[in-house]
Motif scaffolding. Structure first.
Motif, PDB file in Angstrom:
ATOM      1  N   GLU A  73      24.273 -14.749   4.329  1.00  0.00           N
ATOM      2  CA  GLU A  73      24.502 -15.368   5.639  1.00  0.00           C
ATOM      3  C   GLU A  73      25.191 -16.726   5.491  1.00  0.00           C
ATOM      4  OE1 GLU A  73      23.807 -14.740   9.310  1.00  0.00           O
ATOM      5  OE2 GLU A  73      24.498 -13.066   8.099  1.00  0.00           O
ATOM      6  N   LEU A  74      24.739 -17.531   4.543  1.00  0.00           N
ATOM      7  CA  LEU A  74      25.367 -18.838   4.319  1.00  0.00           C
ATOM      8  C   LEU A  74      26.838 -18.665   3.936  1.00  0.00           C
ATOM      9  CD1 LEU A  74      22.522 -20.674   2.395  1.00  0.00           C
ATOM     10  CD2 LEU A  74      23.327 -21.174   4.721  1.00  0.00           C
ATOM     11  N   ARG A  75      27.125 -17.710   3.084  1.00  0.00           N
ATOM     12  CA  ARG A  75      28.522 -17.466   2.680  1.00  0.00           C
ATOM     13  C   ARG A  75      29.354 -16.971   3.858  1.00  0.00           C
ATOM     14  NH1 ARG A  75      25.809 -15.062  -2.211  1.00  0.00           N
ATOM     15  NH2 ARG A  75      25.785 -16.788  -3.679  1.00  0.00           N
ATOM     16  N   ILE A 114      28.839 -17.666   7.072  1.00  0.00           N
ATOM     17  CA  ILE A 114      29.053 -18.823   7.947  1.00  0.00           C
ATOM     18  C   ILE A 114      30.099 -19.750   7.343  1.00  0.00           C
ATOM     19  CG2 ILE A 114      27.956 -20.896   8.877  1.00  0.00           C
ATOM     20  CD1 ILE A 114      25.341 -19.148   9.037  1.00  0.00           C
ATOM     21  N   ALA A 115      30.006 -20.019   6.047  1.00  0.00           N
ATOM     22  CA  ALA A 115      30.964 -20.897   5.371  1.00  0.00           C
ATOM     23  C   ALA A 115      32.384 -20.359   5.481  1.00  0.00           C
ATOM     24  CB  ALA A 115      30.578 -21.080   3.907  1.00  0.00           C
ATOM     25  N   ALA A 116      32.520 -19.042   5.456  1.00  0.00           N
ATOM     26  CA  ALA A 116      33.840 -18.416   5.549  1.00  0.00           C
ATOM     27  C   ALA A 116      34.344 -18.327   6.987  1.00  0.00           C
ATOM     28  CB  ALA A 116      33.788 -17.020   4.936  1.00  0.00           C
ATOM     29  N   GLY A 117      33.476 -18.645   7.954  1.00  0.00           N
ATOM     30  CA  GLY A 117      33.891 -18.580   9.350  1.00  0.00           C
ATOM     31  C   GLY A 117      33.933 -17.171   9.910  1.00  0.00           C
ATOM     32  N   ILE A 118      33.220 -16.250   9.293  1.00  0.00           N
ATOM     33  CA  ILE A 118      33.182 -14.861   9.755  1.00  0.00           C
ATOM     34  C   ILE A 118      32.125 -14.750  10.844  1.00  0.00           C
ATOM     35  CG2 ILE A 118      32.711 -12.476   9.094  1.00  0.00           C
ATOM     36  CD1 ILE A 118      33.607 -13.323   6.227  1.00  0.00           C
ATOM     37  N   SER A 129       9.122 -18.456  -3.500  1.00  0.00           N
ATOM     38  CA  SER A 129       8.709 -17.223  -4.167  1.00  0.00           C
ATOM     39  C   SER A 129       9.534 -16.012  -3.726  1.00  0.00           C
ATOM     40  CB  SER A 129       7.225 -16.954  -3.889  1.00  0.00           C
ATOM     41  OG  SER A 129       7.024 -16.749  -2.512  1.00  0.00           O
ATOM     42  N   ALA A 130      10.368 -16.178  -2.724  1.00  0.00           N
ATOM     43  CA  ALA A 130      11.162 -15.060  -2.206  1.00  0.00           C
ATOM     44  C   ALA A 130      12.559 -15.048  -2.835  1.00  0.00           C
ATOM     45  CB  ALA A 130      11.281 -15.164  -0.696  1.00  0.00           C
ATOM     46  N   ASN A 131      13.186 -13.895  -2.814  1.00  0.00           N
ATOM     47  CA  ASN A 131      14.548 -13.739  -3.305  1.00  0.00           C
ATOM     48  C   ASN A 131      15.489 -13.833  -2.090  1.00  0.00           C
ATOM     49  OD1 ASN A 131      16.922 -13.102  -4.546  1.00  0.00           O
ATOM     50  ND2 ASN A 131      16.269 -11.101  -5.290  1.00  0.00           N
ATOM     51  N   PRO A 132      16.272 -14.899  -1.969  1.00  0.00           N
ATOM     52  CA  PRO A 132      17.059 -15.146  -0.754  1.00  0.00           C
ATOM     53  C   PRO A 132      18.416 -14.435  -0.702  1.00  0.00           C
ATOM     54  CG  PRO A 132      17.319 -16.974  -2.239  1.00  0.00           C
ATOM     55  CD  PRO A 132      16.343 -16.017  -2.894  1.00  0.00           C
ATOM     56  N   VAL A 133      18.467 -13.171  -1.042  1.00  0.00           N
ATOM     57  CA  VAL A 133      19.739 -12.441  -1.068  1.00  0.00           C
ATOM     58  C   VAL A 133      20.393 -12.427   0.309  1.00  0.00           C
ATOM     59  CG1 VAL A 133      20.802 -10.182  -1.470  1.00  0.00           C
ATOM     60  CG2 VAL A 133      19.065 -11.039  -3.030  1.00  0.00           C
ATOM     61  N   TYR A 134      19.653 -12.009   1.335  1.00  0.00           N
ATOM     62  CA  TYR A 134      20.198 -11.960   2.699  1.00  0.00           C
ATOM     63  C   TYR A 134      20.615 -13.350   3.167  1.00  0.00           C
ATOM     64  CZ  TYR A 134      20.401 -11.765   7.761  1.00  0.00           C
ATOM     65  OH  TYR A 134      20.813 -11.900   9.060  1.00  0.00           O
ATOM     66  N   GLU A 135      19.781 -14.344   2.903  1.00  0.00           N
ATOM     67  CA  GLU A 135      20.056 -15.708   3.358  1.00  0.00           C
ATOM     68  C   GLU A 135      21.317 -16.274   2.701  1.00  0.00           C
ATOM     69  OE1 GLU A 135      17.129 -14.492   2.389  1.00  0.00           O
ATOM     70  OE2 GLU A 135      15.816 -14.777   4.133  1.00  0.00           O
ATOM     71  N   LEU A 136      21.484 -16.030   1.408  1.00  0.00           N
ATOM     72  CA  LEU A 136      22.695 -16.505   0.734  1.00  0.00           C
ATOM     73  C   LEU A 136      23.931 -15.802   1.279  1.00  0.00           C
ATOM     74  CD1 LEU A 136      21.426 -16.854  -2.932  1.00  0.00           C
ATOM     75  CD2 LEU A 136      22.024 -18.689  -1.329  1.00  0.00           C
ATOM     76  N   TRP A 140      27.831 -25.818   1.245  1.00  0.00           N
ATOM     77  CA  TRP A 140      27.002 -26.654   0.383  1.00  0.00           C
ATOM     78  C   TRP A 140      25.672 -25.969   0.100  1.00  0.00           C
ATOM     79  CZ3 TRP A 140      22.257 -28.818   1.649  1.00  0.00           C
ATOM     80  CH2 TRP A 140      21.740 -29.703   0.706  1.00  0.00           C
ATOM     81  N   ALA A 141      25.024 -25.436   1.144  1.00  0.00           N
ATOM     82  CA  ALA A 141      23.704 -24.830   0.998  1.00  0.00           C
ATOM     83  C   ALA A 141      23.740 -23.566   0.136  1.00  0.00           C
ATOM     84  CB  ALA A 141      23.119 -24.505   2.368  1.00  0.00           C
ATOM     85  N   ALA A 142      24.847 -22.826   0.172  1.00  0.00           N
ATOM     86  CA  ALA A 142      24.959 -21.610  -0.633  1.00  0.00           C
ATOM     87  C   ALA A 142      24.983 -21.935  -2.126  1.00  0.00           C
ATOM     88  CB  ALA A 142      26.212 -20.829  -0.242  1.00  0.00           C
ATOM     89  N   LYS A 143      25.307 -23.174  -2.469  1.00  0.00           N
ATOM     90  CA  LYS A 143      25.377 -23.585  -3.874  1.00  0.00           C
ATOM     91  C   LYS A 143      24.174 -24.436  -4.293  1.00  0.00           C
ATOM     92  CE  LYS A 143      30.225 -24.180  -3.033  1.00  0.00           C
ATOM     93  NZ  LYS A 143      31.197 -25.223  -2.743  1.00  0.00           N
ATOM     94  N   THR A 144      23.265 -24.687  -3.343  1.00  0.00           N
ATOM     95  CA  THR A 144      22.147 -25.593  -3.577  1.00  0.00           C
ATOM     96  C   THR A 144      20.835 -24.857  -3.342  1.00  0.00           C
ATOM     97  OG1 THR A 144      23.539 -27.376  -2.713  1.00  0.00           O
ATOM     98  CG2 THR A 144      21.192 -27.828  -2.890  1.00  0.00           C
TER      99      THR A 144
END
Length: 101
Positions: free
Chosen positions: A82-84, A86-90, A73-80, A53-57
């Motif tokens: 990480e969310l993906r 976690i969502a994939a269960g890796i 103001s930051a570009n959340p490339v690393y954070e997105l 949910w968070a990766a799409k919000t």
């Protein structure tokens, strides 16, 4: 029955219901507070669903699905990424955690 959006507020089994909302909006410089929010998230039964949910919000200045999200103001490339992950269960790679520290 009214339409239910699929968002954390509609998930009764989420761990964050047991904590004040400000737990997940810590001061980024307060590492203990950030780690406490991450600990709650990591033990949550809906962690993967929340990460998806968070990766799409657009999320800023909070901890969601155990990932500290940067300010708007930051570009959340690393954070997105990480969310993906976690969502994939890796599982997290120990070397990634060490590099981020």
């Amino acid at each position: 029955m009214p339409y239910q959006f699929d968002c954390p507020e509609s998930w009764p089994d989420r761990a964050c219901t047991q904590y004040p909302l400000d737990t997940f909006f810590p001061d980024p410089s307060d590492s203990e507070a950030v780690e406490e929010a991450q600990r709650v998230c990591r033990g949550c039964p809906v962690l993967r669903r929340c990460a998806s949910w968070a990766a799409k919000t657009p999320m800023t200045s909070c901890v969601v699905a155990s990932v500290p999200m940067p300010s708007s103001s930051a570009n959340p490339v690393y954070e997105l990424a990480e969310l993906r992950r976690i969502a994939a269960g890796i599982p997290e790679s120990p070397s990634i955690r060490e590099e981020a520290a």
